[in-house]
Design a protein around this motif. Structure first.
Motif, PDB file in Angstrom:
ATOM      1  N   TRP A  46       4.706   2.325   0.107  1.00  0.00           N
ATOM      2  CA  TRP A  46       3.799   2.382   1.517  1.00  0.00           C
ATOM      3  C   TRP A  46       3.866   1.077   2.191  1.00  0.00           C
ATOM      4  O   TRP A  46       3.579  -0.046   1.744  1.00  0.00           O
ATOM      5  CB  TRP A  46       2.202   2.809   1.143  1.00  0.00           C
ATOM      6  CG  TRP A  46       1.210   2.639   2.036  1.00  0.00           C
ATOM      7  CD1 TRP A  46       0.302   1.791   1.907  1.00  0.00           C
ATOM      8  CD2 TRP A  46       1.217   3.205   3.479  1.00  0.00           C
ATOM      9  NE1 TRP A  46      -0.512   1.812   3.192  1.00  0.00           N
ATOM     10  CE2 TRP A  46       0.273   2.687   3.972  1.00  0.00           C
ATOM     11  CE3 TRP A  46       2.064   4.307   3.939  1.00  0.00           C
ATOM     12  CZ2 TRP A  46      -0.407   3.184   5.363  1.00  0.00           C
ATOM     13  CZ3 TRP A  46       1.637   4.738   5.370  1.00  0.00           C
ATOM     14  CH2 TRP A  46       0.496   4.280   5.767  1.00  0.00           C
ATOM     15  N   SER A  47       3.923   1.298   3.412  1.00  0.00           N
ATOM     16  CA  SER A  47       3.650   0.015   4.345  1.00  0.00           C
ATOM     17  C   SER A  47       2.919   0.412   5.564  1.00  0.00           C
ATOM     18  O   SER A  47       3.056   1.519   6.409  1.00  0.00           O
ATOM     19  CB  SER A  47       4.973  -0.630   4.884  1.00  0.00           C
ATOM     20  OG  SER A  47       4.726  -1.594   5.797  1.00  0.00           O
ATOM     21  N   ASN A  48       1.513  -0.369   5.559  1.00  0.00           N
ATOM     22  CA  ASN A  48       0.612  -0.099   6.829  1.00  0.00           C
ATOM     23  C   ASN A  48       1.094  -0.868   8.039  1.00  0.00           C
ATOM     24  O   ASN A  48       0.782  -2.013   8.082  1.00  0.00           O
ATOM     25  CB  ASN A  48      -1.029  -0.353   6.115  1.00  0.00           C
ATOM     26  CG  ASN A  48      -1.754   0.307   7.399  1.00  0.00           C
ATOM     27  OD1 ASN A  48      -1.653   0.722   8.225  1.00  0.00           O
ATOM     28  ND2 ASN A  48      -3.094  -0.586   7.098  1.00  0.00           N
ATOM     29  N   GLY A  49       1.856  -0.649   8.758  1.00  0.00           N
ATOM     30  CA  GLY A  49       2.432  -1.122   9.808  1.00  0.00           C
ATOM     31  C   GLY A  49       3.812  -1.227   9.658  1.00  0.00           C
ATOM     32  O   GLY A  49       4.289  -0.723   8.613  1.00  0.00           O
ATOM     33  N   THR A  50       4.665  -1.741  10.655  1.00  0.00           N
ATOM     34  CA  THR A  50       6.074  -1.915  10.419  1.00  0.00           C
ATOM     35  C   THR A  50       6.499  -2.372   9.055  1.00  0.00           C
ATOM     36  O   THR A  50       6.037  -3.489   8.830  1.00  0.00           O
ATOM     37  CB  THR A  50       6.725  -2.597  11.551  1.00  0.00           C
ATOM     38  OG1 THR A  50       8.067  -2.605  11.264  1.00  0.00           O
ATOM     39  CG2 THR A  50       6.139  -3.702  11.950  1.00  0.00           C
TER      40      THR A  50
END
Length: 498
Positions: A362-366
């Motif tokens: 998971w990546s919150n943002g690019t």
């Protein structure tokens, strides 16, 4: 000498064992920066396009180019390059890029596709039979289709609607989400934050008034101010927008939207997450178990990318119990956020289903700015971020919706496509865990129950009328009799006379 040779042999064996091989991936991606929903038509901004493009470049480096390698220290000899993936020219059979019918999501997906496989002269030239070489236009632009699918996890036009279930078409999901507005938790927050939102009127009074500036519009107000802080150099009464105020706006909007997207006791509310789970499972199963899939493993897309709205992320996070791993999963994710589910083999020569595993990232943002972080699914221990394929499949099947019949059953719909998704008894063939689809275990379908209810109601009304006539000494006569033969009613009309 012998111990050295033995050590070298053991080292070589360990290297081979740890050489993981990624077989395929499913990426679910949010759109990039966009204009405010309060001012339609909503559109992707240049900043948003850049965010998505940088994320696609990150995924290209991870899964496509030959320099890709695992970021996990214990698998330093592993590669994240997908087995057999074309590195330069896009092979359409290896890719599946989808989005619902929505301008922002479709455009985000198109940008992602081009950054994933940028223009290539080698991919865009052709030698004809007469010896002439033809160069493709636009510097070798690669034509990668973005399929607009009605069955996407996010509904059509989702970025133009401020209402999370606005066009989901799932009847029970709409009812379930609406029920949040009747809960004590919602009403308490609505009353407690009334002054907070009213104090922001000098900032938002061009779009909201004293009636609409409440927690009921918590997401719309947050979105309006969030877009303004990114794009407007001058904001009315900007001094009111302190860091604390902005954090409160985000927290309240996240609370508002989380409760509309997910409820543990009402599965239909998270229909977007269930549909997404079904699509993920179907795509990875085509690679892991080609014998049980409708498509051959060699033909199944290796890179699956779907663009969708933040609400689908929230619904999936709730169903997959990701808040148990981090409370960050409760919040509205940033623009260009993405999650990836990798199907991994322990080595290139061990690809049977029993050998495979899945990990969630998971990546919150690019991802280009934040990278990917592994998290455990289904409430597993925090150190267990990799699941066997069989355990992953079992966990997803608990809430995945992968067919029209399943969708109709969960949603309680009986019209449109659902009218044909019935078994011989007339009830949905796929049973839902939602109690709203079952009449106390009677097995009576909704249409039949509705007819029975109408007949019972009619019988009660007629019974009451008969009782009134009997006890009140009334009788039915023609209106013509009431009018003394003056023709004040139709020949067949009736009236009541004492």
């Amino acid at each position: 000498m012998l111990p050295k040779l033995l050590l070298a042999s053991l080292t070589a064996t360990a290297t081979t064992v740890s050489a993981e091989q990624v077989l395929g991936v499913y990426i679910f991606h949010r759109h990039g920066d966009r204009t405010s929903k309060a001012w339609p038509p909503v559109s992707l901004t240049p900043l948003g396009a850049q965010q998505v493009a940088s994320s696609a470049s990150f995924y290209r480096a991870r899964y496509i180019t030959s320099s890709s390698s695992s970021s996990s220290s214990e698998n330093s000899n592993s590669t994240t390059t997908i087995a057999g993936i074309s590195t330069d020219a896009a092979v359409l059979s290896q890719l599946s890029i989808t989005a619902p019918v929505d301008n922002v999501l479709q455009n985000s997906a198109a940008v992602f596709a081009q950054a994933l496989y940028p223009p290539s002269k080698s991919a865009g030239s052709q030698k004809l039979a007469n010896g002439t070489t033809v160069e493709a236009p636009l510097g070798g632009y690669q034509y990668i289709p973005v399929n607009a699918v009605a069955s996407a996890a996010s509904s059509a036009g989702s970025e133009s609607s401020a209402w999370l279930q606005g066009s989901s078409g799932c009847s029970d999901a709409v009812v379930s989400s609406n029920s949040y507005f009747l809960t004590p938790e919602y009403l308490d927050t609505l009353n407690r934050t009334h002054g907070f939102y009213q104090d922001l009127l000098p900032v938002i009074n061009t779009t909201f008034n004293s009636t609409t500036a409440t927690f009921k519009n918590g997401y719309s107000i947050f979105d309006y101010i969030n877009v303004a802080t990114i794009h407007n150099a001058s904001i009315p009464s900007s001094s009111l927008l302190t860091n604390s105020t902005l954090e409160t706006l985000y927290d309240l909007a996240s609370t508002h939207e989380w409760n509309l997207a997910y409820n543990a006791s009402e599965p239909s509310r998270a229909i977007a997450g269930s549909v997404l789970a079904g699509q993920i499972l179907t795509a990875l199963e085509a690679i892991a178990e080609p014998s049980s899939s409708s498509s051959s493993s060699s033909l199944a897309p290796r890179i699956n990318v779907q663009f969708g709205a933040y609400g689908a992320f929230m619904a999936f996070f709730g169903l997959a119990q990701l808040p148990a791993a981090s409370t960050d999963f409760y919040g509205i994710c940033d623009y260009a956020s993405s999650m990836a589910l990798e199907l991994v083999a322990p080595s290139p020569d061990r690809t049977s289903p029993d050998d495979l595993s899945v990990r969630f990232l998971w990546s919150n943002g690019t991802a280009a700015a934040h990278g990917l972080k592994e998290y455990p699914l289904f409430g597993q221990e925090k150190q267990t971020t990799t699941l066997s394929w069989n355990d992953f499949k079992a966990g997803m099947n608990k809430f995945a919706v992968a067919s029209t019949q399943d969708w109709c059953s969960v949603c309680g719909n009986t019209d449109g496509a659902c009218a044909n998704s019935t078994d011989a008894s007339g009830s949905p063939s796929a049973q839902s865990s939602s109690s709203s689809d079952k009449g106390s275990g009677s097995g009576i379908s909704r249409p039949v129950a509705g007819v029975i209810g109408a007949l019972v109601t009619l019988g009660v009304i007629l019974g009451v009328e008969a009782l009134v006539l009997l006890l009140g000494g009334l009788r039915l006569v023609k209106k013509s009799t009431l009018a003394g033969g003056a023709g004040a009613g139709g020949a067949g009309a009736t009236g009541v006379k004492a």
